[in-house]
Design an enzyme around this catalytic site. Structure first.
Site, PDB file in Angstrom:
ATOM      1  N   ASN A 473      35.953  32.594  40.258  1.00 48.51           N
ATOM      2  CA  ASN A 473      35.450  31.452  39.478  1.00 48.51           C
ATOM      3  C   ASN A 473      34.027  31.663  38.974  1.00 48.51           C
ATOM      4  O   ASN A 473      33.314  30.687  38.736  1.00 48.51           O
ATOM      5  CB  ASN A 473      35.519  30.155  40.291  1.00 48.51           C
ATOM      6  CG  ASN A 473      36.895  29.900  40.863  1.00 48.51           C
ATOM      7  OD1 ASN A 473      37.886  30.355  40.308  1.00 48.51           O
ATOM      8  ND2 ASN A 473      36.958  29.180  41.961  1.00 48.51           N
ATOM      9  N   HIS A 474      33.619  32.907  38.826  1.00 51.52           N
ATOM     10  CA  HIS A 474      32.293  33.200  38.289  1.00 51.52           C
ATOM     11  C   HIS A 474      32.484  33.620  36.830  1.00 51.52           C
ATOM     12  O   HIS A 474      32.431  34.797  36.479  1.00 51.52           O
ATOM     13  CB  HIS A 474      31.601  34.278  39.123  1.00 51.52           C
ATOM     14  CG  HIS A 474      31.436  33.859  40.555  1.00 51.52           C
ATOM     15  ND1 HIS A 474      31.354  34.742  41.600  1.00 51.52           N
ATOM     16  CD2 HIS A 474      31.357  32.617  41.117  1.00 51.52           C
ATOM     17  CE1 HIS A 474      31.220  34.080  42.746  1.00 51.52           C
ATOM     18  NE2 HIS A 474      31.230  32.785  42.471  1.00 51.52           N
ATOM     19  N   ILE A 475      32.703  32.626  36.002  1.00 49.94           N
ATOM     20  CA  ILE A 475      33.147  32.833  34.625  1.00 49.94           C
ATOM     21  C   ILE A 475      31.933  33.159  33.766  1.00 49.94           C
ATOM     22  O   ILE A 475      31.062  32.309  33.560  1.00 49.94           O
ATOM     23  CB  ILE A 475      33.880  31.572  34.126  1.00 49.94           C
ATOM     24  CG1 ILE A 475      35.060  31.273  35.054  1.00 49.94           C
ATOM     25  CG2 ILE A 475      34.342  31.758  32.693  1.00 49.94           C
ATOM     26  CD1 ILE A 475      35.656  29.881  34.866  1.00 49.94           C
ATOM     27  N   THR A 476      31.898  34.369  33.276  1.00 55.04           N
ATOM     28  CA  THR A 476      30.647  34.914  32.760  1.00 55.04           C
ATOM     29  C   THR A 476      30.875  35.654  31.443  1.00 55.04           C
ATOM     30  O   THR A 476      31.929  36.236  31.242  1.00 55.04           O
ATOM     31  CB  THR A 476      30.087  35.935  33.786  1.00 55.04           C
ATOM     32  OG1 THR A 476      30.422  35.522  35.094  1.00 55.04           O
ATOM     33  CG2 THR A 476      28.596  36.077  33.689  1.00 55.04           C
TER      34      THR A 476
END
Lengths: 539, 138
Positions: A473-476
């Site tokens: 969930n570390h949308i980068t």
């Protein structure tokens, strides 16, 4: 019929998570007239806790009510909303409510290392940031103060700092202490993880953590920071909050300035908000999607997209896990969900060949999965009861975040097949792969976790490694930052190259994902942006 | 002592539950004639002397009379017994087909297996920092 709101704020912030909240908080405190639009509702902690306890089953998303007009990717079926075009699923979750996804984070509040922002120049891979670590170091310190971070002083491979952590590091659990002894003997740097969670003291009128062991999916007592706090502070400073407002279009004037944002209500009424300045803080998927949906005469390829980089360079921390049973009972699940990390794999010359990573000892209660497996084995009665106890005390999980490089082929698009949500807006379509740079690192991670497991007495050959890439969930990356308008979306101030009054506050601006959780960097850049906008707005 | 809050809460739950399972108690009066025997069979199957009433009443609701009778008479299928055990241990019935249903959360037996060392997630575990202490069984 489009209705234009009579109020014209000096700053319109689109998004009410930590990224939008902190911009709004800082700008409102500086005296700007600020309006915040949130696509979801206000949620209350006590309701979330009740929903979690009553839910069946209990997942990362089970506390959060469905928002029919603003779909949220679920755990088991992210493809209910996200359209996965592969080859690897980008199975991320995010929360569309005031406070955003920091409702279900584990409060990991890491700074990037200086080298995390110089990947290209130091290691010849990825991209450099258009700013230096020390440009944002003071903002890291302010973000830590705002969020209430407890962390270790002078820990190896923790970033250099100009001020101490606001609170001392949380104590290691007994399990972490045993790991620490073993890991140190194996040559690892194993440190207390910096966490935005009150450690044995009241901070910012929030209570100390009492080890509810439920940081994910919901801290029941608010010891852990969450983005709603910034929004509430912004409101206290005068900002107006509008909920259930799904922005789908930004209007561009002939001079390139953004004129207005248009949003839909749950009943599909269309509202138009004019403002002097706009901050897009809708997260790493919805934000780029809004820009790409906003095609018009003055922005034929979408807003801020003259570079064709909007939606591209999508990254995460492709994760792995290694599970084993330690010889001795260590009892994972006492205290916060993650308390410590191995840090010396965060940086080094190896990054020219394979990915940096952070390894963590998971401190979550594993009893449910163990009980189900023991029952499936045919155990019952006293044997079942004892097996559940014995195994729960010994079940260890080491997880790893691997640094992924930006690749323009990894991208999000508004559905190209006409697939829409309840409001008729295109669903996000995602094309995503994880390359060899990460795969080589993950292979090394597996070998290392095998050795660590052996040191804790795991039976030979007993370590179970995850097979698929685990999402984190570390949308980068999908509105990437850079100096060159030809291959980036925003500049070092997070201002869109194409539009002088549009900024983006999100991890989607990050040119590198590093190997650490991204929220503290989001917060630091958001505070910096809030101050930047306020300064520019002053006469 | 850090274990005290957890142990006290569990003791309360167990005490309340045991009372509910006594012959002639509310459960027996309000359920089918085999309710007391079913509760006894659940105890034998699960390895627990006291099972919270919410779990037994929940299980009685989702398992049909023939299944419960078979369990009492020692003729239940392995599949039924595993499904029942999962209901008692997790507090939730999750059939392969159909919607899952939760009957209990902190009372689930799996948490009772570890109650002297682990708190039920979302409930306070003890004084701040308690987790640094060595657990009772470590």
């Amino acid at each position: 019929m489009v209705y234009t709101l009579p109020n014209r704020p000096q700053l319109l912030v689109i998004g009410a998570g930590v990224a939008g909240g902190m911009v709004a908080q800082r700008a409102a405190a500086a005296g700007l007239n600020v309006t915040i639009l949130c696509d979801g509702p206000v949620v209350k902690r006590e309701d979330l806790v009740h929903r979690f306890r009553a839910s069946d089953p209990q997942t990362m998303m089970s506390p959060y009510p469905p928002v029919p007009h603003a779909p949220q990717p679920q755990v088991a079926r992210t493809d209910d909303y996200l359209i996965q075009k592969g080859p690897v699923p980008y199975a991320q979750q995010y929360i569309r409510a005031v406070g955003g996804t920091t409702w279900h984070w584990a409060a990991a509040a890491w700074r990037y290392l200086p080298n995390d922002m110089k990947l290209k120049s130091r290691y010849g891979v990825g991209r450099d940031w258009p700013l230096d670590y020390w440009d944002i170091e003071p903002w890291y310190a302010q973000a830590e103060e705002e969020m209430g971070v407890a962390g270790p002083e002078d820990a190896p491979f923790d970033a250099p700092r100009s001020a101490p952590y606001p609170m001392p590091a949380a104590p290691l659990s007994y399990m972490d202490q045993v790991f620490h002894e073993k890991l140190t003997a194996l040559g690892y740097d194993h440190i207390s993880a910096p966490q935005a969670r009150n450690n044995q003291q009241v901070y910012d009128d929030r209570p100390p953590c009492c080890g509810n062991a439920n940081c994910m999916p919901i801290c029941p007592i608010g010891a852990q920071y969450s983005g709603n706090i910034a929004v509430e502070k912004a409101q206290a400073a005068g900002a107006e909050l509008v909920t259930n407002a799904v922005v789908h279009h930004l209007e561009v004037g002939e001079d390139g300035e953004i004129i207005a944002a248009r949003y839909l209500t749950p009943s599909r009424e269309e509202i138009r908000v004019e403002a002097d300045r706009f901050v897009l803080a809708s997260g790493g998927i919805e934000g780029p999607k809004i820009l790409l949906m906003s095609t018009q005469e003055n922005a034929p390829d979408g807003v801020a997209n003259s570079s064709d980089m909007v939606g591209r360079n999508l990254m995460d921390h492709p994760g792995t896990s290694s599970t084993f049973d330690s010889e001795m009972p260590l009892w994972p699940g006492r205290g916060p969900n993650v308390i410590s990390a191995i840090t010396n794999l965060r940086d080094g010359d190896f990054r020219s060949e394979y990915a940096a990573r952070k390894l963590m000892i998971l401190n979550m209660n594993p009893v449910e999965g163990i009980a189900k497996a023991a029952i499936d084995e045919g155990l019952s009665g006293d044997a079942l009861r004892e097996a559940v106890r014995h195994r729960t005390a010994r079940r260890q999980v080491i997880t790893a975040f691997h640094e992924q490089l930006p690749d323009p082929a990894n991208r999000i698009l508004p559905s190209t097949e006409g697939k829409t949500d309840l409001l008729g807006l295109p669903r996000p379509e995602i094309h995503y792969d994880v390359g060899e740079y990460v795969a080589r690192s993950a292979e090394d991670t597996r070998k290392r976790t095998e050795r660590i497991a052996q040191s804790l007495g795991a039976a030979p050959g007993s370590v179970e490694h995850s097979e698929d890439w685990l999402p984190n969930n570390h949308i980068t990356g999908a509105t990437i930052m850079g100096d060159d308008p030809r291959d980036s979306v925003v500049d070092a101030d997070c201002r869109a190259h194409d539009h002088p009054n549009l900024w983006i506050s999100s991890s989607s601006t990050f040119p590198s994902v590093s190997s650490v959780n991204v929220t503290l960097t989001i917060a630091a850049l958001a505070l910096r942006l809030g101050e930047h906008i306020a300064s520019e707005a002053r006469p | 002592m850090t274990e005290t809050p957890m142990f006290t809460r569990r003791l309360f739950l167990a005490g309340a539950s045991a009372a509910a399972l006594l012959p002639g108690a509310a459960l027996a009066q309000s359920s089918a004639p085999t309710s007391v025997e079913f509760a006894a069979a659940c105890r034998a199957l699960s390895g627990f002397d006291a099972i919270p009433a919410a779990l037994v009443t929940g299980a009685a609701k989702v398992f049909a009379d023939p299944d419960r009778t078979a369990l009492i008479e020692g003729n239940a299928s392995d599949e039924m017994k595993k499904s029942l055990l999962k209901t008692l241990y997790t507090g939730m019935h999750a059939p392969e087909e159909g919607e899952p249903e939760r009957f209990a959360y902190p009372e689930a037996l799996m948490y009772a297996c570890v109650e002297d060392s682990l708190n039920v997630p979302s409930f306070c575990g003890g004084l701040p920092g308690y987790w640094a202490e060595k657990p009772a069984d470590a």
